[in-house]
Design a protein around this motif. Structure first.
Motif, PDB file in Angstrom:
ATOM      1  N   VAL A  22      -5.624  -2.897 -18.113  1.00  0.00           N
ATOM      2  CA  VAL A  22      -6.304  -3.296 -16.896  1.00  0.00           C
ATOM      3  C   VAL A  22      -5.569  -2.622 -15.744  1.00  0.00           C
ATOM      4  O   VAL A  22      -4.349  -2.768 -15.614  1.00  0.00           O
ATOM      5  CB  VAL A  22      -6.274  -4.838 -16.724  1.00  0.00           C
ATOM      6  CG1 VAL A  22      -6.885  -5.244 -15.393  1.00  0.00           C
ATOM      7  CG2 VAL A  22      -6.971  -5.517 -17.891  1.00  0.00           C
ATOM      8  N   GLU A  23      -6.309  -1.867 -14.932  1.00  0.00           N
ATOM      9  CA  GLU A  23      -5.712  -1.199 -13.778  1.00  0.00           C
ATOM     10  C   GLU A  23      -5.291  -2.230 -12.739  1.00  0.00           C
ATOM     11  O   GLU A  23      -6.025  -3.181 -12.454  1.00  0.00           O
ATOM     12  CB  GLU A  23      -6.700  -0.220 -13.146  1.00  0.00           C
ATOM     13  CG  GLU A  23      -7.100   0.919 -14.049  1.00  0.00           C
ATOM     14  CD  GLU A  23      -5.991   1.932 -14.279  1.00  0.00           C
ATOM     15  OE1 GLU A  23      -5.198   2.179 -13.343  1.00  0.00           O
ATOM     16  OE2 GLU A  23      -5.904   2.450 -15.402  1.00  0.00           O
ATOM     17  N   LEU A  24      -4.115  -2.025 -12.161  1.00  0.00           N
ATOM     18  CA  LEU A  24      -3.619  -2.898 -11.100  1.00  0.00           C
ATOM     19  C   LEU A  24      -3.910  -2.273  -9.744  1.00  0.00           C
ATOM     20  O   LEU A  24      -3.942  -1.041  -9.614  1.00  0.00           O
ATOM     21  CB  LEU A  24      -2.105  -3.081 -11.234  1.00  0.00           C
ATOM     22  CG  LEU A  24      -1.607  -3.734 -12.515  1.00  0.00           C
ATOM     23  CD1 LEU A  24      -0.087  -3.630 -12.603  1.00  0.00           C
ATOM     24  CD2 LEU A  24      -2.050  -5.180 -12.580  1.00  0.00           C
ATOM     25  N   THR A  25      -4.080  -3.087  -8.728  1.00  0.00           N
ATOM     26  CA  THR A  25      -4.174  -2.565  -7.366  1.00  0.00           C
ATOM     27  C   THR A  25      -2.771  -2.151  -6.923  1.00  0.00           C
ATOM     28  O   THR A  25      -1.764  -2.563  -7.522  1.00  0.00           O
ATOM     29  CB  THR A  25      -4.717  -3.623  -6.391  1.00  0.00           C
ATOM     30  OG1 THR A  25      -3.746  -4.681  -6.272  1.00  0.00           O
ATOM     31  CG2 THR A  25      -6.063  -4.171  -6.848  1.00  0.00           C
ATOM     32  N   GLY A  26      -2.686  -1.368  -5.875  1.00  0.00           N
ATOM     33  CA  GLY A  26      -1.380  -0.981  -5.343  1.00  0.00           C
ATOM     34  C   GLY A  26      -0.554  -2.180  -4.930  1.00  0.00           C
ATOM     35  O   GLY A  26       0.658  -2.237  -5.164  1.00  0.00           O
ATOM     36  N   HIS A 143       3.668   6.746  -1.667  1.00  0.00           N
ATOM     37  CA  HIS A 143       2.371   7.217  -1.177  1.00  0.00           C
ATOM     38  C   HIS A 143       1.283   6.972  -2.215  1.00  0.00           C
ATOM     39  O   HIS A 143       0.119   6.855  -1.861  1.00  0.00           O
ATOM     40  CB  HIS A 143       2.442   8.704  -0.829  1.00  0.00           C
ATOM     41  CG  HIS A 143       3.193   8.955   0.437  1.00  0.00           C
ATOM     42  ND1 HIS A 143       2.589   9.007   1.656  1.00  0.00           N
ATOM     43  CD2 HIS A 143       4.515   9.127   0.661  1.00  0.00           C
ATOM     44  CE1 HIS A 143       3.501   9.212   2.591  1.00  0.00           C
ATOM     45  NE2 HIS A 143       4.679   9.289   2.012  1.00  0.00           N
ATOM     46  N   LEU A 144       1.680   6.917  -3.463  1.00  0.00           N
ATOM     47  CA  LEU A 144       0.738   6.646  -4.554  1.00  0.00           C
ATOM     48  C   LEU A 144       1.396   5.623  -5.475  1.00  0.00           C
ATOM     49  O   LEU A 144       2.490   5.875  -5.997  1.00  0.00           O
ATOM     50  CB  LEU A 144       0.439   7.931  -5.320  1.00  0.00           C
ATOM     51  CG  LEU A 144      -0.443   7.792  -6.563  1.00  0.00           C
ATOM     52  CD1 LEU A 144      -1.829   7.286  -6.191  1.00  0.00           C
ATOM     53  CD2 LEU A 144      -0.549   9.134  -7.275  1.00  0.00           C
ATOM     54  N   VAL A 145       0.758   4.483  -5.630  1.00  0.00           N
ATOM     55  CA  VAL A 145       1.274   3.425  -6.501  1.00  0.00           C
ATOM     56  C   VAL A 145       0.185   3.097  -7.520  1.00  0.00           C
ATOM     57  O   VAL A 145      -0.919   2.713  -7.140  1.00  0.00           O
ATOM     58  CB  VAL A 145       1.668   2.162  -5.717  1.00  0.00           C
ATOM     59  CG1 VAL A 145       2.209   1.095  -6.666  1.00  0.00           C
ATOM     60  CG2 VAL A 145       2.688   2.487  -4.635  1.00  0.00           C
ATOM     61  N   THR A 146       0.523   3.282  -8.782  1.00  0.00           N
ATOM     62  CA  THR A 146      -0.428   2.976  -9.861  1.00  0.00           C
ATOM     63  C   THR A 146       0.235   2.020 -10.837  1.00  0.00           C
ATOM     64  O   THR A 146       1.459   1.982 -10.949  1.00  0.00           O
ATOM     65  CB  THR A 146      -0.888   4.241 -10.588  1.00  0.00           C
ATOM     66  OG1 THR A 146       0.258   4.868 -11.183  1.00  0.00           O
ATOM     67  CG2 THR A 146      -1.584   5.210  -9.657  1.00  0.00           C
TER      68      THR A 146
END
Length: 152
Positions: A22-26, A143-146
Motif C-alpha cells: 500500500v503506497e503511503l502519502t509523504g 524533496h521526494l518522500v515515498t
C-alpha cells in the motif's frame, strides 16, 4: 559418502499467505520515519554509491544525522555550499517472520548544520554509535518522500 542434509522447509510470508503493498502519502511516510530508531544514508563516495547505517531525528520535516568533519558525506555537503549534495535516506520496520511492516525513502539535498545552537541541541538528542567523535551534523531537506506498507 553421506547425503547432504535436507534444507529446512521455507517459512515466513509464503506460508502465511500473499502480501500486498500500500503506497503511503509523504506525510504518512515522514511520520513513520520520525519514529524509527535508525536508517541508512545513501551518498556518493569516489563516484560510487555508499550506504551507512546511522541514527537520526526528524526536526521540522528535515532529517538530521551526526557525522564527523573528516567524513566523505560532510565534506561533500560542505563543498556544495548552499545547494547541498543530493542524498537518499531509507528506514524501515519489517517483521522478519511475518514480512509485514513499512519502508520509506526520502531523497533530497544534504547540507551541513552551521548554527552552533542547533548543533549543540542535536548532539544532546542523538547518541551516535561508537566511532570517531561526531562533532558535526547534516540536515536533509526531503524533496521526494515515498513509502510503502506491506500488509496481508
Amino acid at each position: 559418502m553421506t547425503a547432504p542434509p535436507e534444507a529446512a522447509p521455507f517459512s515466513g510470508a509464503a506460508a502465511a499467505g500473499p502480501r500486498r503493498t500500500v503506497e503511503l502519502t509523504g506525510t504518512q511516510a515522514l511520520s513513520l520515519l520520525g519514529g524509527a530508531s535508525l536508517g541508512r544514508i545513501v551518498f556518493t563516495q569516489r563516484a560510487l554509491p555508499a550506504i551507512r547505517p546511522v541514527n537520526h531525528l526528524l526536526d521540522h520535516g528535515q532529517i538530521v544525522i551526526l557525522t564527523h568533519q573528516d567524513s566523505d558525506l560532510f565534506a561533500q555537503a560542505r563543498d556544495h555550499g548552499d545547494r547541498g549534495v543530493v542524498v537518499a535516506y531509507q528506514a524501515d520496520d519489517i517483521d522478519p517472520l511475518t514480512h509485514l511492516g513499512w519502508s520509506v525513502v526520502a531523497t533530497g539535498y544534504c547540507r551541513p548544520v552551521a548554527d552552533p545552537d542547533a548543533l549543540s541541541r542535536y548532539r544532546r538528542l542523538l547518541r551516535p554509535w561508537p566511532g570517531p567523535v561526531m562533532n558535526c551534523a547534516v540536515r536533509i531537506r526531503p524533496h521526494l518522500v515515498t513509502g510503502i506498507r506491506l500488509v496481508a
